[in-house]
Design a protein around this motif. Structure first.
Motif, PDB file in Angstrom:
ATOM      1  N   TYR A  71       0.781  -1.244   0.000  1.00 35.09           N
ATOM      2  CA  TYR A  71       0.000   0.000   0.000  1.00 35.09           C
ATOM      3  C   TYR A  71       0.810   1.289   0.000  1.00 35.09           C
ATOM      4  O   TYR A  71       0.459   2.241  -0.687  1.00 35.09           O
ATOM      5  CB  TYR A  71      -0.924   0.055   1.217  1.00 35.09           C
ATOM      6  N   THR A  72       1.846   1.331   0.831  1.00 32.42           N
ATOM      7  CA  THR A  72       2.531   2.610   1.026  1.00 32.42           C
ATOM      8  C   THR A  72       3.122   3.112  -0.283  1.00 32.42           C
ATOM      9  O   THR A  72       2.970   4.277  -0.638  1.00 32.42           O
ATOM     10  CB  THR A  72       3.613   2.477   2.103  1.00 32.42           C
ATOM     11  N   ARG A  75       0.358   4.040  -3.019  1.00 30.26           N
ATOM     12  CA  ARG A  75      -0.295   5.345  -2.853  1.00 30.26           C
ATOM     13  C   ARG A  75       0.535   6.491  -3.426  1.00 30.26           C
ATOM     14  O   ARG A  75      -0.022   7.515  -3.816  1.00 30.26           O
ATOM     15  CB  ARG A  75      -0.589   5.603  -1.365  1.00 30.26           C
ATOM     16  N   VAL A  76       1.857   6.346  -3.473  1.00 25.45           N
ATOM     17  CA  VAL A  76       2.709   7.410  -4.016  1.00 25.45           C
ATOM     18  C   VAL A  76       2.314   7.697  -5.466  1.00 25.45           C
ATOM     19  O   VAL A  76       2.120   8.849  -5.864  1.00 25.45           O
ATOM     20  CB  VAL A  76       4.198   7.024  -3.928  1.00 25.45           C
ATOM     21  N   LEU A  78      -0.493   6.889  -7.065  1.00 24.51           N
ATOM     22  CA  LEU A  78      -1.868   7.360  -7.209  1.00 24.51           C
ATOM     23  C   LEU A  78      -2.018   8.817  -6.765  1.00 24.51           C
ATOM     24  O   LEU A  78      -2.670   9.612  -7.443  1.00 24.51           O
ATOM     25  CB  LEU A  78      -2.813   6.452  -6.411  1.00 24.51           C
ATOM     26  N   ALA A  79      -1.402   9.153  -5.636  1.00 25.27           N
ATOM     27  CA  ALA A  79      -1.488  10.549  -5.156  1.00 25.27           C
ATOM     28  C   ALA A  79      -0.850  11.480  -6.179  1.00 25.27           C
ATOM     29  O   ALA A  79      -1.353  12.575  -6.443  1.00 25.27           O
ATOM     30  CB  ALA A  79      -0.804  10.690  -3.798  1.00 25.27           C
TER      31      ALA A  79
ATOM     32  N   LEU B  55      -5.567   9.428   1.066  1.00 24.39           N
ATOM     33  CA  LEU B  55      -5.555   9.321  -0.392  1.00 24.39           C
ATOM     34  C   LEU B  55      -6.945   9.626  -0.960  1.00 24.39           C
ATOM     35  O   LEU B  55      -7.074  10.345  -1.953  1.00 24.39           O
ATOM     36  CB  LEU B  55      -5.084   7.929  -0.831  1.00 24.39           C
ATOM     37  N   SER B  96       3.582  13.381  -1.527  1.00 25.85           N
ATOM     38  CA  SER B  96       3.476  13.007  -2.948  1.00 25.85           C
ATOM     39  C   SER B  96       2.539  13.956  -3.687  1.00 25.85           C
ATOM     40  O   SER B  96       2.834  14.417  -4.794  1.00 25.85           O
ATOM     41  CB  SER B  96       2.963  11.564  -3.084  1.00 25.85           C
ATOM     42  N   ALA B  97       1.389  14.216  -3.075  1.00 20.85           N
ATOM     43  CA  ALA B  97       0.406  15.095  -3.725  1.00 20.85           C
ATOM     44  C   ALA B  97       0.958  16.515  -3.850  1.00 20.85           C
ATOM     45  O   ALA B  97       0.802  17.155  -4.891  1.00 20.85           O
ATOM     46  CB  ALA B  97      -0.899  15.095  -2.933  1.00 20.85           C
ATOM     47  N   LEU B 376       6.957   2.066   8.083  1.00 13.69           N
ATOM     48  CA  LEU B 376       6.523   2.501   6.760  1.00 13.69           C
ATOM     49  C   LEU B 376       6.160   1.376   5.796  1.00 13.69           C
ATOM     50  O   LEU B 376       5.130   1.407   5.158  1.00 13.69           O
ATOM     51  CB  LEU B 376       7.670   3.354   6.200  1.00 13.69           C
ATOM     52  N   TYR B 377       7.024   0.410   5.674  1.00 13.17           N
ATOM     53  CA  TYR B 377       6.809  -0.539   4.571  1.00 13.17           C
ATOM     54  C   TYR B 377       6.507  -1.938   5.054  1.00 13.17           C
ATOM     55  O   TYR B 377       6.787  -2.917   4.379  1.00 13.17           O
ATOM     56  CB  TYR B 377       8.019  -0.539   3.638  1.00 13.17           C
TER      57      TYR B 377
END
Ligand SMILES: [Zn+2]
Lengths: 229, 378
Positions: A71-72, A75-76, A78-79, B55, B96-97, B376-377
């Motif tokens: 997921y993490t 999302r990068v 997609l965002a 998101l 990111s956004a 995070l991952y």
């Protein structure tokens, strides 16, 4: 028309700029680093556009891999694609990330695409050929996959990782494993596939993540009593 | 003034997706989407649930802010975003956004510090921050005393919690009292009808040899739980109002006492209080009294600006633009433990993206409490 494709659903951070008029990839950037999607993606987009001498506002469609993927990282992409789309009013079209790997294989007989879902699981989907997925993607432990799936030729990093499970090689005419079949996702393949689908007027997915798993979260039963017994 | 910087700010460090737009010290829009209801049944913020919600909400919240502010994104002077500290996966959605938005519009990007943003937001309420400013930041994720000679470049930590954040203590006590999550507002409500002197709960780290500016709320939380359990074990009814009031009094007593001591020790005549707990009515009234007695000017923004929001990020971003701080590079990382001493994450000097450089090394500073403890991952 220019297509900018990007995908962060697998360890690859992959970006490609595609020109549908000349049916060709103008520039592409592929890096594999599962821990730095967030840092690598924007510089890659910038590099691809510079290399092609184009700017983002010339892009007619944004193509984004919607997973499934951890997921993490997913999302990068997609965002990023959604924010590009919102800022410039450019439509954002989603594609199943496994479809990109399938498309890149060019295979004409049935096979399976499997990627690493971590936690000893794979994301997988069945294909009739490089362009035709059979059913929705799923996530499972390799040992829990149906017999007819694991006996099919399998491509992708998940197939590599669980070679003991996916034992049917994608054989060349001679019989040995073909080295040219894709392991990692490539935005160039995703862009070619998108161009074909656009030309045929086919549907895309909305740019929303395919998680396939619910978030891990436990509802606490009660607070821990602190009074010593 | 039309020549003040027009900045859009994005905040996704915890469970609020915030997008704010400011022009200098003027608030133009403050759009928020919260996933707090989705976390309520888990009794705390679940990082993956928060990231998914960010998101979903990101682009709609940006668009809402733009229409609220009645400006065109083309007129922005920059895009600011919380680069840390916070929940890693949640931060990454906003970062990111923000990068994509800034890149698409050809605007500079400013990765800023969440804690410095909590302080800077007061410029939208009370005008330019005095320099230096003393700030007490209290929320579910942080409890810190910070001295800020220059909010864009020089923020010094004087003290912070050594265990639970103040807001966490509210959540945990609310849970023992079966009052639900989050605990701050509901305890505040009950406390208004209770007697703050009814029960003498301990004041952590207030002894003569204790660190003067650090906080500890874990012992208090346990003492409150023990007191309640003793009542229950004796078959007596728990006086929820008195417990709430006495607990809240203990928290706010320690917070304000230490903040005022810090002001006196450092010779600072302004105290700013921010963070979600700054919305607590008793903290506000006690701080007012004690600051007035000490001749200190108190600055507390309205509650909506105290909790996490995008306006605070925009406010700090605007200050970065005004003071010509270097924008961030396009490889700006989301840093879950960004030290408070870094108000922003400057790039290598050139325009964003021109000089893409390596990965900043990790830090090991105080960070937001993660319910799952996963990284995070995972
Ligand atoms: Zn905060």
């Amino acid at each position: 028309m220019l297509l900018l494709a990007l995908d962060t659903a697998t360890p690859a951070v992959t970006v490609a700029l595609y020109d549908t008029d000349g049916d060709r990839v103008l520039a592409a950037a592929d890096q594999v680093d599962a821990r730095r999607h967030g840092e690598l993606l924007l510089p890659s987009v910038d590099r691809v556009l510079r290399e092609a001498g184009r700017s983002l506002d010339e892009v007619g469609r944004l193509i984004v891999g919607v997973g499934p993927g951890p997921y993490t990282g997913l999302r990068v992409g997609l965002a990023t694609a959604e924010a590009f789309g919102a800022a410039l009013g450019t439509p954002v079209l989603g594609l199943c990330s496994l479809d990109g790997i399938a498309y890149a294989s060019g295979l004409e007989s049935p096979f399976v695409v499997a990627t690493d879902a971590r936690r000893k699981e794979v994301y997988w989907a069945r294909y009739a050929d490089a362009r035709t997925r059979l059913g929705d993607p799923a996530v499972d432990r390799p040992e829990d996959l149906p017999e007819d799936v694991v006996s099919m030729p399998a491509i992708g990093a998940g197939a590599r990782l669980y070679e003991g499970t996916f034992t049917a090689p994608c054989a060349a005419d001679g019989g040995e494993r073909r080295a040219d079949l894709p392991v990692d996702q490539s935005a160039a393949a995703l862009a070619c596939l998108a161009a074909q689908k656009l030309a045929k007027g086919e549907d895309f997915l909305p740019p929303r993540p395919l998680y396939l798993r619910r978030p891990d979260a436990r509802v606490p039963t009660n607070y821990k009593v602190v009074t010593p017994k | 003034m039309a020549d003040e910087p027009l900045v859009l700010g994005i905040e996704t460090s915890c469970d609020e997706t915030g997008v704010g737009i400011v022009r200098g010290h003027t608030l133009l829009a403050d759009a928020i989407a919260s996933s707090v209801d989705e976390h309520a049944r888990f009794g705390g913020v679940v990082p993956e649930v928060a990231s998914r919600a960010h998101l979903e909400a990101m682009v709609p919240t940006i668009e809402r802010a733009l229409s609220e502010a009645r400006i065109s994104a083309r007129d922005l002077d920059g895009v600011a975003v919380t680069a840390g500290p916070g929940l890693a996966g949640a931060l990454l959605v906003g970062v990111s956004a923000a990068k994509a938005y800034a890149y698409a519009l050809g605007k500079p990007l400013y990765g800023v510090n969440h804690l410095a943003s909590h302080i800077c937001v007061d410029q939208l309420e009370h005008g330019a921050l005095p320099e230096p400013t003393m700030a007490l930041l209290v929320s579910g994720g942080h409890s810190s005393l910070l001295l800020a000679p220059d909010i864009t470049a020089d923020v010094r930590p004087l003290g912070s919690t050594i265990d639970d954040a103040a807001g966490e203590a509210f959540d945990k006590v609310a849970r023992v009292l079966n009052l639900g999550f989050p605990g701050g507002p509901v305890i505040d409500r009950y406390a208004r009808e209770g007697d703050p002197q009814a029960i003498a709960f301990p004041r952590g780290l207030t002894g003569p040899r204790d660190a003067p500016y650090d906080f500890s709320f874990s012992g208090l939380k346990t003492a409150v739980a023990r007191w309640i359990e003793a009542k229950r074990n004796a078959g007596e009814e728990v006086p929820v109002r008195d417990v709430s009031a006495s607990f809240q009094e203990a928290v706010t007593d320690v917070l304000t006492r230490k903040a005022i001591r810090a002001c006196k020790d450092e010779g600072v005549d302004h105290l700013m209080i921010g963070g979600g707990v700054a919305a607590n009515s008793r903290l506000r009234s006690m701080a007012e009294e004690r600051c007035a007695d000490a001749g200190i000017t108190l600055r507390v923004p309205r509650p909506k600006l105290c909790t996490d929001n995008g306006a605070m990020v925009a406010a700090l971003g605007a200050e970065m633009v005004a003071r010509r701080r270097a924008p961030s590079d396009w490889d700006l990382p989301a840093d879950s433990s960004l030290p408070v001493t870094e108000p922003h994450v400057p790039g290598s000097g050139g325009p964003a993206g021109e000089h893409v450089h390596g990965h900043a090394p990790g830090h090991s500073h105080d960070h937001v409490h993660e319910l799952s403890g996963k990284n995070l991952y995972s």
